[in-house]
Design an enzyme around this catalytic site. Structure first.
Site, PDB file in Angstrom:
ATOM      1  N   ARG A  48       0.838  -1.197   0.000  1.00 39.98           N
ATOM      2  CA  ARG A  48       0.000   0.000   0.000  1.00 39.98           C
ATOM      3  C   ARG A  48       0.872   1.247   0.000  1.00 39.98           C
ATOM      4  NH1 ARG A  48      -4.693  -2.215  -1.622  1.00 39.98           N
ATOM      5  NH2 ARG A  48      -5.645  -3.592  -0.078  1.00 39.98           N
ATOM      6  N   TYR A  72      -1.391  -3.510  -5.503  1.00 41.49           N
ATOM      7  CA  TYR A  72      -1.570  -4.959  -5.583  1.00 41.49           C
ATOM      8  C   TYR A  72      -2.069  -5.374  -6.963  1.00 41.49           C
ATOM      9  CZ  TYR A  72      -1.356  -5.336  -0.439  1.00 41.49           C
ATOM     10  OH  TYR A  72      -0.978  -5.318   0.873  1.00 41.49           O
ATOM     11  N   LEU A  88      -0.836 -11.985   3.388  1.00 43.78           N
ATOM     12  CA  LEU A  88      -1.662 -10.929   3.951  1.00 43.78           C
ATOM     13  C   LEU A  88      -2.428 -11.443   5.171  1.00 43.78           C
ATOM     14  CD1 LEU A  88      -3.081  -9.364   0.646  1.00 43.78           C
ATOM     15  CD2 LEU A  88      -1.113  -8.626   1.981  1.00 43.78           C
ATOM     16  N   HIS A  93      -6.981 -12.957   2.711  1.00 39.09           N
ATOM     17  CA  HIS A  93      -6.536 -14.090   1.892  1.00 39.09           C
ATOM     18  C   HIS A  93      -7.485 -14.339   0.725  1.00 39.09           C
ATOM     19  CE1 HIS A  93      -3.796 -16.266   5.054  1.00 39.09           C
ATOM     20  NE2 HIS A  93      -3.357 -15.069   4.710  1.00 39.09           N
ATOM     21  N   LYS A 111      -1.168 -19.964   5.622  1.00 35.00           N
ATOM     22  CA  LYS A 111      -2.245 -20.585   6.356  1.00 35.00           C
ATOM     23  C   LYS A 111      -2.633 -19.698   7.536  1.00 35.00           C
ATOM     24  CE  LYS A 111       1.600 -21.504   8.267  1.00 35.00           C
ATOM     25  NZ  LYS A 111       2.568 -20.707   7.626  1.00 35.00           N
ATOM     26  N   ARG A 182      -2.920 -10.257  14.325  1.00 27.75           N
ATOM     27  CA  ARG A 182      -3.456 -11.527  14.812  1.00 27.75           C
ATOM     28  C   ARG A 182      -4.513 -11.317  15.896  1.00 27.75           C
ATOM     29  NH1 ARG A 182       2.031 -11.905  14.176  1.00 27.75           N
ATOM     30  NH2 ARG A 182       2.901 -13.675  13.042  1.00 27.75           N
ATOM     31  N   ASP A 194      -4.265 -18.742  13.999  1.00 27.35           N
ATOM     32  CA  ASP A 194      -2.838 -18.500  13.732  1.00 27.35           C
ATOM     33  C   ASP A 194      -1.988 -19.721  14.057  1.00 27.35           C
ATOM     34  OD1 ASP A 194      -0.064 -17.155  15.002  1.00 27.35           O
ATOM     35  OD2 ASP A 194      -0.727 -16.316  13.106  1.00 27.35           O
TER      36      ASP A 194
END
Length: 379
Positions: A48, A72, A88, A93, A111, A182, A194
């Site tokens: 960004r 992006y 990301l 995702h 993941k 997170r 996570d």
């Protein structure tokens, strides 16, 4: 929020980065493995903040960078790019993987694959329609260490599995800070999303099956946002492979804010998986990052315990110094090139892992993370 996205060519590789998490994981997950892979060239980065993209690009040897509101998408529109690495936040995702696939790019996806199993199904469905490779980056699965444990179990040496437990718990403050993404519910935050996706994936891998039920799940809720778990413990059952036998029991634990003992003694990371079988047990310490250090301890009933290590495969593939990410990249490029990889995480595996994450969240009372509202335009 800034983000960086990355890609390959010989295969050309690119990377998205959002904030500190993506900037931190990308060098380990893509940049360093790519530099030792003869078929991969680090090509482009998008963020960004274009100055952030430029800095990351020059620091890590990418040839191009994109930034700003359309950064992006400009990266995805670059015809030279073959592969996109998407680290990301979880909540992004789905949107950016769908856009990358729509642009004809193969995707290495961090993941958990999405916020919900439905997102995961849609991503793999689009990849299949487009004839593209999409891989959920469970890097530990590509390393010889966990595969050696699976081979010991499958050999029958210790008999059938009776119980398998896995833990990934990190000391408070080691990885996750107060303002970490997170901890952001809208971006798919939470410990089960996570670090919890690892032990869940691991017990499913070693049992070669999916759970039959979530018996219980308990979440430690964040005091600032009770929708977020800082730790979760789940008790699962798996169907026994032996007719009439008791179900296989499993406990998985995850925590990214494990408090100090007695309030001041820091805890060591807990990174282990242990299978108890009919005639003994096998335990792998550090199943997540075995190249740093690991041990496979086999304890046959009535026999002398032994300790093994596995850094390369018996056939000679790999190097002692290869991280899990390097083995993963080897498999990913093989798949992109039309070769047969040494191992793979298939779409059904990724979808199932996300389904059981949602079931654990449901049992804990927290519920699933919010599904993306992004809709891929139809042509």
């Amino acid at each position: 929020m800034s983000s960086i996205f990355g890609v390959f060519k010989r295969v050309y590789a690119s990377v998205f980065i959002t904030g500190l998490r993506a900037a931190a994981i990308a060098p380990h997950a893509l940049v360093l493995p790519a530099k030792s892979h003869p078929e991969v060239e680090l090509y482009a980065v998008a963020a960004r903040d274009i100055s952030r993209a430029e800095h990351f690009s020059k620091k890590h040897g990418f040839k191009k960078w994109y930034g700003g509101k359309n950064g992006y998408q400009e990266l995805l529109d670059d015809p030279a790019i073959d592969i996109v690495y998407n680290p990301l936040p979880n909540g992004l995702h789905y949107e950016w993987t769908m856009k990358a696939l729509a642009a004809g790019k193969h995707v290495l996806l961090e993941k958990p694959s999405g916020n919900t199993a439905e997102e995961t199904r849609r991503m793999f469905s689009l990849a299949d329609q487009k004839g593209l490779v999409l891989l959920e980056a469970f890097h530990y699965r590509f390393h010889p260490a966990i595969q050696r444990v699976r081979a010991i179990i499958d050999s029958g040496e210790l008999g059938a599995i009776k119980e398998v437990d896995a833990t990934l718990a990190l000391p408070k403050g080691l990885l996750v800070k107060d303002n970490d993404i997170r901890m952001n519910y809208d971006l798919g935050g939470g410990a089960m999303m996570d670090c919890g996706c690892y032990p869940l994936s691991c017990v499913r891998y070693l049992t070669s099956s999916n759970p039959s039920a979530v018996i219980s799940a308990t979440a430690i809720r964040d005091t600032r946002d009770p929708r977020i778990d800082t730790g979760t413990t789940a008790n699962l059952t798996f169907a026994s492979l032996r007719p009439g036998a008791e179900p296989v029991r499993s406990t998985i634990k995850c925590d990214f804010a494990n408090p100090p003992r007695w309030g001041f003694i820091p805890r060591f990371p807990e990174l282990s998986v242990r299978a108890v079988c009919e005639r003994g047990s096998v335990e792998l310490f550090n199943f997540v990052m075995p190249v740093v250090y690991h041990s496979i301890t086999v304890r046959p009933d009535g026999d002398v315990p032994r300790t093994e290590k596995a850094y390369t495969f018996e056939g000679g593939e790999g190097e002692d110094w290869w991280f899990t990410y390097r083995y993963q990249l080897e498999a990913f490029v093989d798949k992109v090139r039309g070769r047969t990889p040494q191992t793979w995480v298939n779409p059904e595996d990724s979808i199932a892992n996300m389904e059981w994450i949602e079931k654990i969240y449901e049992e804990s009372g927290l519920g699933s993370r919010p599904q993306s509202t992004y809709v891929l335009p139809t042509v």
